[in-house]
Design a protein around this motif. Structure first.
Motif, PDB file in Angstrom:
ATOM      1  N   ASP A   1       3.686  -0.169  -3.415  1.00 27.93           N
ATOM      2  CA  ASP A   1       3.846  -0.419  -1.924  1.00 27.93           C
ATOM      3  C   ASP A   1       3.940   0.849  -1.125  1.00 27.93           C
ATOM      4  OD1 ASP A   1       3.931  -1.598   0.616  1.00 27.93           O
ATOM      5  OD2 ASP A   1       5.743  -2.532   0.207  1.00 27.93           O
ATOM      6  N   THR A   2       3.192   1.050  -0.074  1.00 26.26           N
ATOM      7  CA  THR A   2       3.484   2.333   0.638  1.00 26.26           C
ATOM      8  C   THR A   2       3.139   2.209   2.144  1.00 26.26           C
ATOM      9  OG1 THR A   2       2.799   4.455   1.029  1.00 26.26           O
ATOM     10  CG2 THR A   2       1.270   3.097   0.119  1.00 26.26           C
ATOM     11  N   VAL A   3       3.223   2.972   3.058  1.00 25.30           N
ATOM     12  CA  VAL A   3       2.498   2.699   4.495  1.00 25.30           C
ATOM     13  C   VAL A   3       1.179   2.690   4.591  1.00 25.30           C
ATOM     14  CG1 VAL A   3       2.467   3.658   6.694  1.00 25.30           C
ATOM     15  CG2 VAL A   3       4.764   3.654   5.449  1.00 25.30           C
ATOM     16  N   GLY A   4       0.645   1.666   5.051  1.00 25.57           N
ATOM     17  CA  GLY A   4      -0.747   1.755   5.484  1.00 25.57           C
ATOM     18  C   GLY A   4      -1.704   1.089   4.717  1.00 25.57           C
TER      19      GLY A   4
ATOM     20  N   ASP B   1       7.284  -6.767  -2.333  1.00 27.90           N
ATOM     21  CA  ASP B   1       8.489  -7.028  -3.385  1.00 27.90           C
ATOM     22  C   ASP B   1       9.530  -5.836  -3.094  1.00 27.90           C
ATOM     23  OD1 ASP B   1       9.822  -9.000  -4.987  1.00 27.90           O
ATOM     24  OD2 ASP B   1       9.451  -7.221  -6.432  1.00 27.90           O
TER      25      ASP B   1
END
Lengths: 283, 283, 283, 283
Positions: free
Chosen positions: A8-11, A35
């Protein structure tokens, strides 16, 4: 159909939806899950096929180059044509309820799949299978004999059907590790208890003895560790002190049937993403 | 209220109902259960008090002489006045949901019982208890210290309330065998999992890790064997991959609260008969 | 199997159980219900056939003389041999799920009944019925034509099978009053809503429009008043805003199937007693 | 927290997620729904407050200019700070179960809200409210008298608390149209039946008479049309022939309590979007 799991990360959503917009894709269903514990991101996006200008192969190549290759390590994704029905092989023993239910669902065209074959260690269900015009193969497991040759034959017979999914629909033999690895994440089992309660043999007898007030069933992916694979679906039904083991077996059949039918449908519709011992189910 | 368990044989119902007819008893509720496995018979009969001509003591004496004494070995029975509210003591720690719910039910006179005292190893719930005018007693359990003196004090404090029932309403200390034996079948616990899954500590963490699709709660009698006592009531609620452990804890509170309230009410109304590790619940 | 409904008074249980004891009857299952509103008493008692010394005819004669005749006005009772399977006729239209499920249950000998015939206003389900070796009869209902001749033919065809029970397994024609009266309390219907919500046509469309969060199904006896007959069983399943009418139809099929199967089994096992617009279900 | 409903078209997700990426927003929870029937698109996106560089006011201005203003006609959206607890006023009559439950939830800080006042047409629940230190106001409704002055006073008293949400927690007066319009979509009711079954008065009596096998409760927004507002949540519990109206009332209390608590929480967390007579619930 796009399914994807990645760190998961931004964008990420912006990049995926930007890509789909570029190719003209009309998203009809989209689901996302972040998650926090594992730091992993999951998505499933259904795109109207006629809204995309390019071929599936080109779409895959472009998605890899423009999006997926620059997502984090361990990223897994698939772009599939959901119009193509999946090939299902059922493994059964003597109990007919799950088999009969799945044959009836296929008969009324409720499942996005074709049941291409039924394989069993007994001949009891040959007649029922034949009534629905589905090929039946018998692979004998002689009591007391070495099971290795039987499992080798099972593997050959099943692989002969070229299945996308293998369903243990109350198949009462434990698959050896080698076969689990060979079939990978394509094997689904229905266990007749609410796991992790009553692992192993005769769960209704165990449930009766413990005096539980609900019995259940669990649909899960098969791994080498018995009854410990990632759970797709579970459900329960209420019993009381008046229910004998036989009553529980009878009521349990309805729960097993429903739980397997739901879990299998979600799998066939690419709604289930596995990570570790857990599943994301976008339903 | 008559409750009875005895070896099964022909004619028990006839004898009991004949006896009740002789004393003029109008049966308002009657339930029977024959257990084929154990060969045991169970019944619960609610009789309108004003329909019986004799006193409770005389009724007991006559029932013993005319019916119970000639039933088989091991027969257990009770004739009680259900108009007399039972005395309940609640044991709690820091979680307020079960306590608050039972206090509210007692406040609106929904339970055939009086909550005569709340005892805790912490002071957190003293304020909530005081708001309902119920006596609160603090029994400290110092971390690392020998627990025996604390349990001795707990026993004394609880016994001081002369309870008919002791309820572990999320009391986070495991009762020593001696205390289990002392209080006998008068102790009810709520466990925050669908037993026998996730016995012991932190069941929601265990459930999260295993990836189950339903979480539950279990109300049971306390025995020396942790989380293995006879089950009175269980229920579950659906979760999905989006639910964190904290979400499960929050949703679990509602199930724990309901399951304990139902189980306790059935116990208070003499609807629960225990035999071995199982219960008959006439509800 | 004894089932009985009569005005409630003191001593009924004693008289019945006394009678059964006299004839040596070993009661394996007994259920009682006193309804305070109507002042009516209901019981169902399963007796081991081999424990009774006399024939069924003699048993009936003696029960009438020694018990039933002196119970109050309106008393209804039946003494039946539960070993004799009941004859079931299914009425269907085009939807196969209930038909397929009941054929499969009969195939695995789960129901104490024989499906002796399937009758339909369409030919769609002839093939599925034939696969299970059950006779199929087509009774055409021409669109726009007078339905009276079709219903007359339906009556004749169904009566030709000499059924104990007629099941409307998604039969999409409303029975005329005359036929309801002719078949009496032997007709069971499955309605695809949680009655009394969404009476009449296209209940899933109605449910979608209203925005309900659960959909259901209802198994009930058929009376001249549409969808208002005594309810035997109901159940529901959760839906959400993402479910289209088609999704509701698909999920509804599973609930309809289960609810009809349960309701029919209870009827076949003489567990359902009707009084007024309500039922007593001893399950 | 961003919530938005607008006409569906290609690229909305891309534009929103592109915007959020531009302002550095880390999306912790995102849900989308395309409704094919109405051609409407809905989304709810939770963004970590500390990940956004700009103020809430600036964020709103930029979102309007860069995204919302160019979405289709009828677009509705809100950007809110979910850290700010909402102000809740409860309207009650004599039944304490919903009030007691919500007070207990607020006491254990489970709801993202503050209960700022309780208003009633009776004094019965003043004592319970006072135990939790919440202001109580009595607005008398004299039997037979004109209700207009009472409703005017009710409006004034409630508005005096400056509520974000008004909850009818078993308030037994029907709000006049004018008040419904005045409070708009801020009023939530709990109805003690599974709507649309048993609209209006004494639903449990209606349910008993009809002989249903499940009873339920419905949490919905209040509109001028009695019991016809958009449904937020519903649930049911099983009953049987042995349950009197009083038993149904008692068991119904638990369902009403749970359904209201869930529906209210979802509303408080901005998970409920209304369109026409239906709701989208992102839970």
């Amino acid at each position: 159909m796009l399914t994807l799991g990645c760190p998961d990360t931004v964008g990420i959503v912006a990049r995926i939806s930007g890509f789909l917009q570029d190719v003209g894709g009309w998203i009809t269903e989209a689901a996302y899950h972040s998650d926090p514990d594992s730091g992993w991101f999951f998505t499933r996006q259904a795109v109207r096929a006629d809204s995309v200008a390019v071929s599936l192969d080109e779409l895959r190549a472009r998605f890899a180059a423009e999006v997926a290759d620059s997502l984090g390590e361990g990223t897994q994704w698939a772009l599939t044509d959901s119009a193509a029905p999946k090939r299902v092989v059922l493994l059964v023993s003597k109990e007919s309820h799950c088999l009969g239910d799945l044959l009836a669902r296929a008969y009324r065209k409720e499942l996005p799949a074709e049941i291409v074959g039924v394989v069993s260690n007994h001949r009891d269900l040959e007649d029922l299978t034949a009534r629905f015009g589905v090929p039946f193969r018998h692979v004998p497991f002689e009591p007391g004999a070495d099971k290795a040759p039987s499992f080798a034959m099972l593997r050959e017979v099943v692989d002969g059907f070229a299945p996308d999914v293998v369903v243990l629909a109350r198949f009462m033999q434990i698959l050896p590790d080698e076969l689990c690895r060979h079939w990978g994440e394509r094997v689904i089992n229905i266990h007749h208890s609410f796991l992790p309660s009553f692992i192993g043999a005769r769960p209704y007898h165990q449930a009766y003895k413990r005096g539980v007030k609900l019995i259940g069933a669990t649909c899960h992916y098969v791994t080498a560790d018995l009854d410990a694979g990632p759970i797709i679906e579970q459900d329960v039904t209420r019993i009381d002190h008046g229910d004998s083991v036989a009553d529980m077996v009878r009521q349990g059949r309805d729960i097993e049937t429903l739980v397997l039918a739901r879990g299998l449908r979600w799998h066939l519709e690419d709604r289930v993403l596995v990570y570790g011992s857990r599943t994301v189910v976008f339903n």
